[in-house]
Design a protein around this motif. Structure first.
Motif, PDB file in Angstrom:
ATOM      1  N   GLU A 580       0.801  -1.230   0.000  1.00  0.00           N
ATOM      2  CA  GLU A 580       0.000   0.000   0.000  1.00  0.00           C
ATOM      3  C   GLU A 580       0.837   1.285   0.000  1.00  0.00           C
ATOM      4  OE1 GLU A 580      -2.621  -0.202   3.300  1.00  0.00           O
ATOM      5  OE2 GLU A 580      -3.730  -1.869   2.404  1.00  0.00           O
ATOM      6  N   ALA A 581       1.976   1.232   0.672  1.00  0.00           N
ATOM      7  CA  ALA A 581       2.716   2.483   0.862  1.00  0.00           C
ATOM      8  C   ALA A 581       4.216   2.238   0.855  1.00  0.00           C
ATOM      9  CB  ALA A 581       2.315   3.130   2.187  1.00  0.00           C
ATOM     10  N   ALA A 582       4.936   3.299   0.506  1.00  0.00           N
ATOM     11  CA  ALA A 582       6.393   3.287   0.685  1.00  0.00           C
ATOM     12  C   ALA A 582       6.677   4.117   1.933  1.00  0.00           C
ATOM     13  CB  ALA A 582       7.082   3.899  -0.523  1.00  0.00           C
ATOM     14  N   TYR A 583       7.710   3.724   2.686  1.00  0.00           N
ATOM     15  CA  TYR A 583       8.004   4.398   3.953  1.00  0.00           C
ATOM     16  C   TYR A 583       9.414   4.980   3.898  1.00  0.00           C
ATOM     17  CZ  TYR A 583       4.003   1.633   5.265  1.00  0.00           C
ATOM     18  OH  TYR A 583       2.738   1.077   5.288  1.00  0.00           O
ATOM     19  N   CYS A 584       9.488   6.253   4.254  1.00  0.00           N
ATOM     20  CA  CYS A 584      10.792   6.903   4.319  1.00  0.00           C
ATOM     21  C   CYS A 584      10.973   7.501   5.708  1.00  0.00           C
ATOM     22  CB  CYS A 584      10.890   8.051   3.311  1.00  0.00           C
ATOM     23  SG  CYS A 584      10.821   7.544   1.603  1.00  0.00           S
TER      24      CYS A 584
END
Ligand SMILES: Cc1cc2nc3c(=O)[nH]c(=O)nc-3n(C[C@H](O)[C@H](O)[C@H](O)COP(=O)(O)OP(=O)(O)OC[C@H]3O[C@@H](n4cnc5c(N)ncnc54)[C@H](O)[C@@H]3O)c2cc1C
Ligand SMILES: Cc1cc2nc3c(=O)[nH]c(=O)nc-3n(C[C@H](O)[C@H](O)[C@H](O)COP(=O)(O)O)c2cc1C
Ligand code: SF4
Length: 652
Positions: A580-584
């Motif tokens: 669902e998402a990329a995390y930084c």
């Protein structure tokens, strides 16, 4: 086809130039203590020996307020005369002519003081500088008069040193252009207001120079016809000014160019990169030629003699500036004259080691030819004391350069490449949008391999067994690098830039491109995907994408990405991806940045050295010496790879 027009002589005020090729004034950062020296002499001599008709020496400050950076020649001091005399003698020995540039930047001052403090800058009016961030002081009349004198005095120093001509730098938004431009000149005295008043500064300068140098010396003007932005000079302003100056007989030639330092869009034209067509200012110089009787010079991406010859033949220009063409190949004019066109190492417009170095306060060079700027040291290739059998492993830029230099020094050289094609990562680099010309680096090196009759073995993977069989004295490992793939959450769902470029990746509509190096790869992949219809978010650990690229390349690319709707997220370190998402992580605060609705993540996280062969060789004692160069030593850029090739082959 003989290039007859290009190799016809031109006479200006009694000074005969043997052909129509010149190197424009360009800073080299080779000078020491503000004075011409042996390094600059060797650099200019090489261009003269290579066949240029004229070299124009880089900018010289005509007044103490005129220092552009800490490497500007201090033309306002008599101490510059002996150095200039050495340059003149060395260039004349090669039957080449030499002019010097007379320079005042006005508010366009690039550098700081040597102690790190900011300079006080002076301009016609206090208009702030958007790129260099100066608020200049308006010049009092007394200072203008001193500066006008300074142009003449510096010209007479150049005359005393034996130079054939001088050129007032009124191009690129420098002081004379600031006077001409009604948006930077808001004065109400005799130097501002009407067209005539705004032209007065240049007229006074030209008259002052002529008074001081007499009738014999050539006096020219460099001017941008179009600053290419909303606040700079327009052709509607510059063309009547050029015509007026010509009609008044104040200058012997006009050297036209484009652009200015004042804004990003204008700056790209100062040293136009591979994004610009070759010879793209031909129609503008033709326009100037139709207005004036005097010879017209032009420069701007004329990187091959055929282009210059066409321009001279079509009467679009009388002299063609081919500056980077001779930074990358000083012998270009001689090769062109002898019909050896395929042997020319054409400039690829990468801007990395020429103007890129100058902007980093480093000395000039060329990524394709690291000998440039190193003429007195490693750039001087001499025969080796003993002929050795040399095997080079890897046909990327490092290996190819090492092989060429080793062969030139008299060694017996074989080059091995495990794939079908030479070029290494450059074969990927040239696939980025607008970067096709970067591949010229491989074409040029392949030609050098041929000319030096080097045995090239393609599709052969070198192993320790092969090396034992071949009995070399020296093995040069140039095995390059592969994409860096750190351990990340959800890593198995991510792809890297190489997979994208090779068409091996299937990507969804919403893509996060994750950049670490601030170089070409993140920007290029983001542009490519945006052009292919993906919604792209570009995250970077840097302060801005392309942070480590040459300014003109970086700034233009930022504009392209903006126009394609690419979202930029700086200070962001990638740590994971789920469906669902990329995390930084925000690198300054260590707080998470969540990029929802991400379908795919592309890693542009730099490279890891390919040390497989090196490690295998370290396991045993072998009867040959081993050298490691290029990205397999440490992943950097093509510039260091090629330089490593030169350095190592000079040492064996
Ligand atoms: C997409 C992309 C864009 C880039 N853009 C730029 C740019 O604009 N400017 C710039 O300066 N740099 C750029 N670079 C970086 C630059 O291309 C590299 O730094 C440079 O190519 C390194 O040169 P090299 O010869 O050390 O290694 P490589 O180019 O990696 O070449 C190594 C070669 O060795 C071969 N090899 C490996 N092992 C063996 C073996 N055992 N036997 C035989 N052959 C072997 C490989 O097949 C390969 O061809 C870019 C890189 C990429 C990926
Ligand atoms: C390293 C470098 C330094 C430059 N410094 C100057 C300079 O001192 N004076 C100047 O008028 N132009 C300068 N320029 C601009 C060049 O004179 C020239 O206009 C530009 O390189 C485009 O020509 P080319 O495509 O033939 O290289 C510089 C260019 C380069 C590459
Ligand atoms: S560094 Fe690039 S742009 Fe500069 S002279 Fe060399 S090839 Fe041309």
């Amino acid at each position: 086809m003989p290039l007859n027009d290009l190799f016809s002589p031109l006479t200006i005020r009694g000074c005969t130039i043997r052909n129509r090729i010149f190197t424009t004034g360009h800073q080299t950062n080779l000078v020491s203590d503000g004075l011409p020296n042996d390094a600059l002499k060797a650099y200019l001599s090489d261009r003269a020996r290579g066949g240029a008709g004229l070299v124009i020496v880089e900018i010289a400050a005509i007044h103490e307020t005129a220092q552009f950076n800490n490497f500007t020649i201090l033309g306002y001091r008599d101490e510059c005369i002996p150095g200039y005399r050495q340059l003149a003698n060395a260039v004349h020995e090669q039957d080449c002519r030499i002019f010097g540039q007379l320079f005042h930047p006005g508010r366009e001052v690039l550098g700081m003081n040597p102690d790190g403090t900011r300079r006080v800058t002076y301009a016609p009016s206090p208009e702030p500088h958007e790129r260099y961030l100066h608020m200049p002081r308006a010049m009092p009349l007394g200072l203008i008069e001193e500066i006008v004198e300074g142009y003449g005095d510096t010209a007479s120093r150049m005359k005393a040193a034996g130079l054939d001509g001088v050129e007032v730098v009124g191009s690129h938004g420098y002081l004379p252009a600031q006077f001409l431009n009604p948006r930077t000149n808001r004065r109400s005295d005799r130097y501002g207001g009407t067209e005539e008043n705004r032209l007065r500064f240049l007229s006074d300068v030209a008259k002052g120079i002529r008074r001081k140098v007499g009738d014999e010396m050539v006096v020219g003007l460099r001017i941008s016809g179009d600053d290419m932005n909303q606040i700079g000079l327009t052709p509607e302003e510059s063309l009547p000014a050029i015509q007026q100056l010509s009609d008044n007989g104040l200058f012997d030639y006009f050297n036209v160019t484009a652009g200015a330092s004042s804004t990003a869009s204008a700056s790209f034209h100062i040293v136009p990169s591979m994004s610009f067509d070759t010879g793209y200012l031909a129609s503008f110089s033709a326009q100037v030629k139709s207005l004036v009787e005097r010879p017209v010079f032009v420069a701007g991406r004329i990187n091959q003699p055929q282009i210059a010859d066409r321009m001279v033949a079509a009467k679009e220009a009388d002299m063609c500036g081919m500056t980077r063409a001779m930074i990358s190949d000083p012998e270009m004019p001689n090769k062109a004259r002898e019909g050896r066109l395929d042997d020319i190492r054409a400039c690829i417009g990468c801007n990395q080691a020429c103007i890129g170095h100058i902007q980093l306060d480093a000395h000039i060079s060329c990524i394709q030819r690291p000998e440039t700027g190193r003429e007195l040291g490693i750039g001087n290739i001499m025969p080796a004391p003993r002929r050795k059998r040399v095997i080079v492993v890897g046909g990327g830029p490092a290996g190819m350069k090492a092989a060429v230099v080793a062969a030139k020094r008299g060694h017996e050289v074989s080059l091995y490449e495990r794939t079908k094609r030479l070029g290494g990562q450059v074969l990927l680099a040239q696939m980025l949008p607008g970067r096709e010309e970067f591949g010229g680096l491989v074409t040029n090196l392949e030609r050098e391999l041929q000319l030096n009759q080097i045995a090239v073995h393609r599709s052969v993977e070198v192993t320790p067994d092969l090396l034992i069989r071949e009995k070399p004295d020296t093995v040069i490992l140039a095995t390059g690098a592969v994409p860096h793939r750190p351990t990340l959450e959800g890593e198995e769902h991510m792809v890297d830039a190489w997979q994208v470029l090779r068409g091996e990746a299937e990507l969804g509509g919403n893509v996060v491109v994750s950049d670490w190096r601030g170089d070409w790869v993140g920007l290029g992949v983001a542009e490519m995907l945006a052009r292919n219809g993906h919604h792209v978010r570009l995250t970077t650990t840097c302060r801005a994408p392309g942070e480590f690229l040459q300014f003109y390349i970086r700034d233009r690319w930022a504009g392209v990405l903006h126009s394609l709707g690419v979202e930029i997220i700086p200070y962001a370190r990638l740590f994971g991806f789920d469906d669902e998402a990329a995390y930084c992580m925000q690198t300054a605060l260590n707080e998470p940045i969540v990029l929802d609705d991400t379908d795919s993540v592309v890693l542009c996280l730099g490279h890891t050295p390919d040390t497989n062969l090196e490690e295998a060789l370290r396991e045993n004692e072998y009867p040959f010496e081993v050298e490691v160069i290029g990205d397999c030593l440490a992943p950097r850029t093509a510039e260091e790879a090629i330089l490593d090739g030169l350095v190592v082959s000079q040492s064996i």
